[in-house]
Design an enzyme around this catalytic site. Structure first.
Site, PDB file in Angstrom:
ATOM      1  N   SER A 280       1.042  -1.027   0.101  1.00  0.00           N
ATOM      2  CA  SER A 280      -0.070   0.163  -0.579  1.00  0.00           C
ATOM      3  C   SER A 280       1.044   1.295  -0.382  1.00  0.00           C
ATOM      4  O   SER A 280       1.761   1.586   0.418  1.00  0.00           O
ATOM      5  CB  SER A 280      -0.790  -0.092   0.887  1.00  0.00           C
ATOM      6  OG  SER A 280       0.077   0.218   2.338  1.00  0.00           O
ATOM      7  N   ASP A 281       0.373   2.446  -0.257  1.00  0.00           N
ATOM      8  CA  ASP A 281       1.509   3.442  -0.658  1.00  0.00           C
ATOM      9  C   ASP A 281       0.771   4.012   0.576  1.00  0.00           C
ATOM     10  O   ASP A 281      -0.184   3.159   1.825  1.00  0.00           O
ATOM     11  CB  ASP A 281       0.405   4.652  -1.626  1.00  0.00           C
ATOM     12  CG  ASP A 281       1.832   5.703  -2.039  1.00  0.00           C
ATOM     13  OD1 ASP A 281       1.991   6.035  -0.334  1.00  0.00           O
ATOM     14  OD2 ASP A 281       1.263   6.350  -2.712  1.00  0.00           O
ATOM     15  N   TRP A 282       1.283   4.746   1.566  1.00  0.00           N
ATOM     16  CA  TRP A 282       1.620   5.098   3.289  1.00  0.00           C
ATOM     17  C   TRP A 282      -0.481   4.979   3.883  1.00  0.00           C
ATOM     18  O   TRP A 282      -0.595   6.479   3.664  1.00  0.00           O
ATOM     19  CB  TRP A 282       2.797   5.747   3.537  1.00  0.00           C
ATOM     20  CG  TRP A 282       3.615   5.388   3.892  1.00  0.00           C
ATOM     21  CD1 TRP A 282       4.247   5.684   4.744  1.00  0.00           C
ATOM     22  CD2 TRP A 282       4.379   4.354   3.231  1.00  0.00           C
ATOM     23  NE1 TRP A 282       5.703   4.704   4.755  1.00  0.00           N
ATOM     24  CE2 TRP A 282       5.757   4.330   3.789  1.00  0.00           C
ATOM     25  CE3 TRP A 282       3.748   4.288   2.295  1.00  0.00           C
ATOM     26  CZ2 TRP A 282       6.880   3.161   2.973  1.00  0.00           C
ATOM     27  CZ3 TRP A 282       4.908   2.564   1.309  1.00  0.00           C
ATOM     28  CH2 TRP A 282       6.318   2.149   1.908  1.00  0.00           C
ATOM     29  N   ALA A 284      -2.812   4.467   2.105  1.00  0.00           N
ATOM     30  CA  ALA A 284      -3.667   4.009   1.440  1.00  0.00           C
ATOM     31  C   ALA A 284      -4.334   3.030   1.952  1.00  0.00           C
ATOM     32  O   ALA A 284      -5.816   2.139   0.811  1.00  0.00           O
ATOM     33  CB  ALA A 284      -2.901   3.830   0.501  1.00  0.00           C
TER      34      ALA A 284
END
Length: 861
Positions: A280-282, A284
């Site tokens: 995941s993006d941070w 997200a």
């Protein structure tokens, strides 16, 4: 079955995503495909299976979940498996160098690499970055980026990627990945997918700017456009063997990017055959079970929100497996994918612990910075990892400088009596090159935009410094006026000058920072800091005015580009730490410019189409960005609507001239395309899962505050979940087929890395003569475009290119091939690629609108 409250959150987004019938919908695709070690992954897959088979459940979970924001040295770190000598993995920004560090290089941005049109330079930059990341003890580089692709010319993070053309981006994306991973570091292809603007990308961020919306923006795109435009470079990344993919903040067709089963399970894993892991993006990550079943493999940075001490995964993932909500094969597959990527780049032979801290430049600090806990130890070792990379950075900076106009002004001779350096962009930031956090300001010369995609400069050579050095060596005179609002001083200097070098810029970045009211995305695509008036003032007072533009993308220059006293225009992009030296090399002729513009220069913002969504357009619901332009972005849009640009995509001048001739096409003996069929193998479990008592917190463990652990508090799973709704039936939240580990049908477009192997079969060989007809050595970039022939297709699309260096009067033959993919369209009904019966024509030239050579292609299968 049963699950904890954290897993329930946002589960609906994994399957049925739209509460309104008129909103875009992302169809479910389950189960999540399991890695099978196809192709070049075979050996490392076997190693990964062997090691994962020896792990306990909590050891597997530890690999999948970050330990929390600011709780270890890197921006993201997984748990470790000490029993099997598997360390905590360090993940660190950015696509252009190491963020939050020291004694590292600041490389040119991705958009500059695109302007070089040079595969070798893309690889070398990737390799150099990989070496620096490895030497700092970083296991995973959070880059490169092909999302955003650049649908919107004013999109805030376009510069982190390459170009709005998918073929140009795909080739350079892949070469960058190869370079990083050949240096022993896992590359991360990001941001997957449709992350095309900063406004509304995160609901909390939007709330901080005063918007009352319940969810992040949804990028709504049709299947054909997805395949032919936005997914294209990610197919190249998978084909290049990328180890990690980062899913994005936004929604796609109203399903969050990190729990979208269509984009993760179907497109990435089933169709493209991706064998690595999805992170995941941070923050997200929006759900526990939903994300796990939809294809997420690693949660970053591990906590629900920064420093919350809670996680969708960690102990909750352990609970989900123990109570049967998540099948064992799914968490086993997560761990296998992570370990396979680790082995693929040889990280097990190159591992070194992180020798820096992201959170302080002090030599000593607490091991767990945010909570000031753990040992007080040496956290920064100040390891210099720059090697000789400054030479490469300078070279890329020069070779990415696009010469847009030259009326005999360039190259300079060093014999100019007086050189005027005009504009704030020529000088330094009075706060220092790193004076603004994550480069979140536009003070002085622009060599890097802002956001998490940045690095600290070890130094920054400004244009003023480098050009003054040139002038003084030639015993000339130089005046500098770096206040862009002091127009009277600029006019006075210009009147005396033999040549006025005017430096202007336009900046953008990531949405968590607002610079001069630009919330990541640009408010417009005009020049910043009074740039137009600086240019016009100089040109009105000096008949030899050369303009140098440092920008994140296209800017509007219609007010002055054809001014008779503007004798030269260069675009230098975001060239990194050697900025001044790079532009001096071009201005003084040590480097003959050979770069080509990686985007179109329009006369107005409206000429591009594709407006950003800057207002909440769905009430309090998720803002909706409808990509109704389809594949028609940048030059494709200009061609379709007969918009005449100032400078077209692929355009760029040189100090010499070239001629293209003798186009030849040779059909090759390709086999007929065969859609993939048959079934996968069934999912496998690796190792045994014990009862809950084996996964309770170890006795005597000294817990770190807010740290994310894999262990549960109690053998009572309901108590461990701390969820009043514990006990829901599967049918209420588990999508149909999501836990089915039986053999699954193979997709027609699948079968290998990047899709069906038949897509990459060569159908035609093409050759062209390229001759340097001038008096100095230089580089030309022959560009091959294809007309796909259909009534609703772009006029032409780029498919092949090569940067070629030629001495005066030297001639070379450029030979390339066209694959089936190059000539195919996505068939929405067949869910496969097809070469349509429409006539196919190829064009070769040196820009998208200068294509003197053409040939019709025989019918291909």
């Amino acid at each position: 079955m049963k699950l904890g409250w954290i897993e329930v959150a946002a589960l609906a987004a994994a399957s049925v995503v739209s509460a309104k019938d008129d909103l875009a919908y992302s169809p479910p695709f389950y189960p999540s495909p399991w890695a099978d070690g196809q192709g070049e992954w075979a050996e490392v897959y076997k190693r990964a299976v062997d090691i994962v088979s020896q792990m306990t459940l909590t050891e597997k979970v530890n690999l999948t979940t970050g330990t929390g924001w600011q709780l270890e040295r890197c921006v993201g770190q997984t748990g470790s498996v000490p029993r099997l000598n598997i360390p905590s993995l360090c993940l660190q920004d950015s696509p252009l160098g190491i963020r939050f560090s020291d004694y590292n290089s600041a490389f040119p941005a991705g958009v500059n690499v695109a302007a070089t049109w040079d595969k070798t330079l893309a690889y070398l930059r990737g390799q150099a970055m990989g070496e620096e990341f490895s030497d700092k003890g970083i296991d995973v580089q959070l880059g490169p980026a092909a999302g955003p692709l650049g649908a919107h010319p004013d999109g805030g993070r376009n510069w982190e990627g390459f170009s709005p053309d998918p073929a140009l981006t795909g080739v350079l994306f892949a070469e960058t990945i190869k370079g990083i991973q050949d240096a022993g570091v896992i590359a991360t292809a990001k941001h997957y997918i449709m992350n095309e603007q900063e406004h509304f990308r995160q609901q909390p961020e939007a709330a901080g700017y005063g918007f009352n919306v319940s969810d992040s923006l949804s990028s709504n795109v049709d299947d054909k456009t997805m395949h032919e435009l936005y997914l294209w470079p990610f197919a190249d990344a998978v084909r290049a063997g990328v180890g990690a993919v980062m899913c994005s903040y936004n929604q796609i067709n109203n399903s969050y990017g990190c729990e979208n089963s269509e984009t993760l399970n179907k497109l990435l894993k089933a169709e493209l055959g991706f064998q690595g892991f999805v992170m995941s993006d941070w923050t997200a990550h929006h759900s526990g079970v939903g994300a796990a079943l939809a294809g997420l493999d690693m949660s970053m940075p591990g906590d629900v929100t920064f420093d919350s001490g809670t996680s969708f995964w960690g102990a909750n993932l352990t609970v989900g497996v123990l109570n049967g909500t998540i099948p064992q094969w799914r968490v086993d597959d997560m761990a296998v994918r992570i370990m396979a990527a680790y082995y693929k780049v040889g990280r097990d032979t190159k591992y070194t612990p992180p020798n820096f801290s992201s959170w302080t430049r002090d030599e000593y600090g607490f091991a767990h910075n945010h909570v000031s806990e753990g040992a007080y130890e040496r956290v920064n070792e100040f390891v210099d990892v720059q090697r000789d990379h400054a030479d490469l950075i300078r070279r890329i900076g020069a070779q990415s400088t696009v010469l847009l106009k030259n009326k005999g002004a360039l190259p300079l001779s060093r014999k100019e009596k007086l050189v005027a350096l005009l504009g704030e962009d020529a000088g330094s930031n009075s706060w220092g090159a790193n004076g603004c956090d994550d480069r979140g300001c536009d003070n002085g010369t622009l060599a890097m935009a802002w956001g998490s995609g940045t690095a600290n400069f070890p130094y920054l050579v400004t244009p003023e410094q480098a050009i003054q050095n040139e002038v003084l060596q030639g015993r000339g005179n130089v005046f500098a006026v770096t206040d862009s609002w002091a127009l009277d001083k600029i006019a006075a200097a210009a009147r005396q000058a033999s040549v006025s070098l005017v430096f202007v810029n336009s900046d953008s970045g990531e949405g968590y920072l607002s610079v001069d009211g630009n919330e990541g995305d640009r408010n417009n695509i005009t020049l910043w800091k009074n740039g137009d008036n600086v240019v016009k003032t100089a040109a009105n007072n000096c008949n030899n005015t050369v303009v140098i533009i440092h920008s994140v993308g296209p800017v509007l220059i219609d007010e002055w580009y054809d001014h008779p006293n503007v004798t030269g225009i260069l675009w230098a992009g975001l060239p990194g730490q050697e900025s001044g030296n790079s532009i001096a090399d071009v201005l003084y002729g040590r480097v003959n410019p050979g770069a080509k513009s990686p985007f179109t220069w329009g006369k107005t913002r409206e000429s591009y189409g594709s407006p950003l969504v800057k207002d909440a357009n769905n009430g309090n619901g998720a803002p909706q960005s409808d990509f109704t332009q389809g594949v028609f972005i940048d030059y494709r849009h200009f061609d379709k609507f007969n918009e005449t640009p100032i400078y077209e995509f692929g355009y760029g001048l040189s100090y010499t001239t070239f001629e293209l001739s003798d186009l030849h096409v040779q059909p090759l003996n390709a086999s007929r395309y065969t859609p993939t069929s048959g079934m996968t193998e069934a999912a496998k479990n690796f190792g045994e899962i014990g009862d809950a008592s084996e996964y309770v917190y170890p006795e005597g463990l000294e817990r770190i505050h807010e740290f994310i652990y894999p262990w549960i508090n109690s053998t009572d799973l309901k108590a461990s979940s701390d969820d009043s709704n514990y006990g829901w039936e599967d049918s209420k939240y588990i999508p149909e087929g999501a836990t089915d580990g039986s053999a699954q049908p193979r997709l027609p477009a699948s079968g290998g890395a990047g899709g069906n192997p038949g897509l990459y079969e060569d159908l035609f060989r093409v050759s062209v003569k390229v001759k340097n007809t001038g008096n100095v050595a230089g580089d030309e970039v022959p560009q091959l475009y294809v007309s796909l022939g259909g009534p609703n297709e772009p006029k032409v699309v780029l498919r092949k290119f090569e940067r070629i260096h030629l001495a005066p009067s030297q001639e070379a033959v450029w030979t390339t091939t066209l694959t089936r993919r190059d000539l195919a369209n996505w068939d929405v009904s067949a869910q496969d690629w097809t070469v349509t019966p429409y006539p196919k024509t190829i064009y070769v030239g040196n820009s998208s609108r200068k294509l003197p050579l053409q040939a019709s292609l025989p019918k291909a299968q």
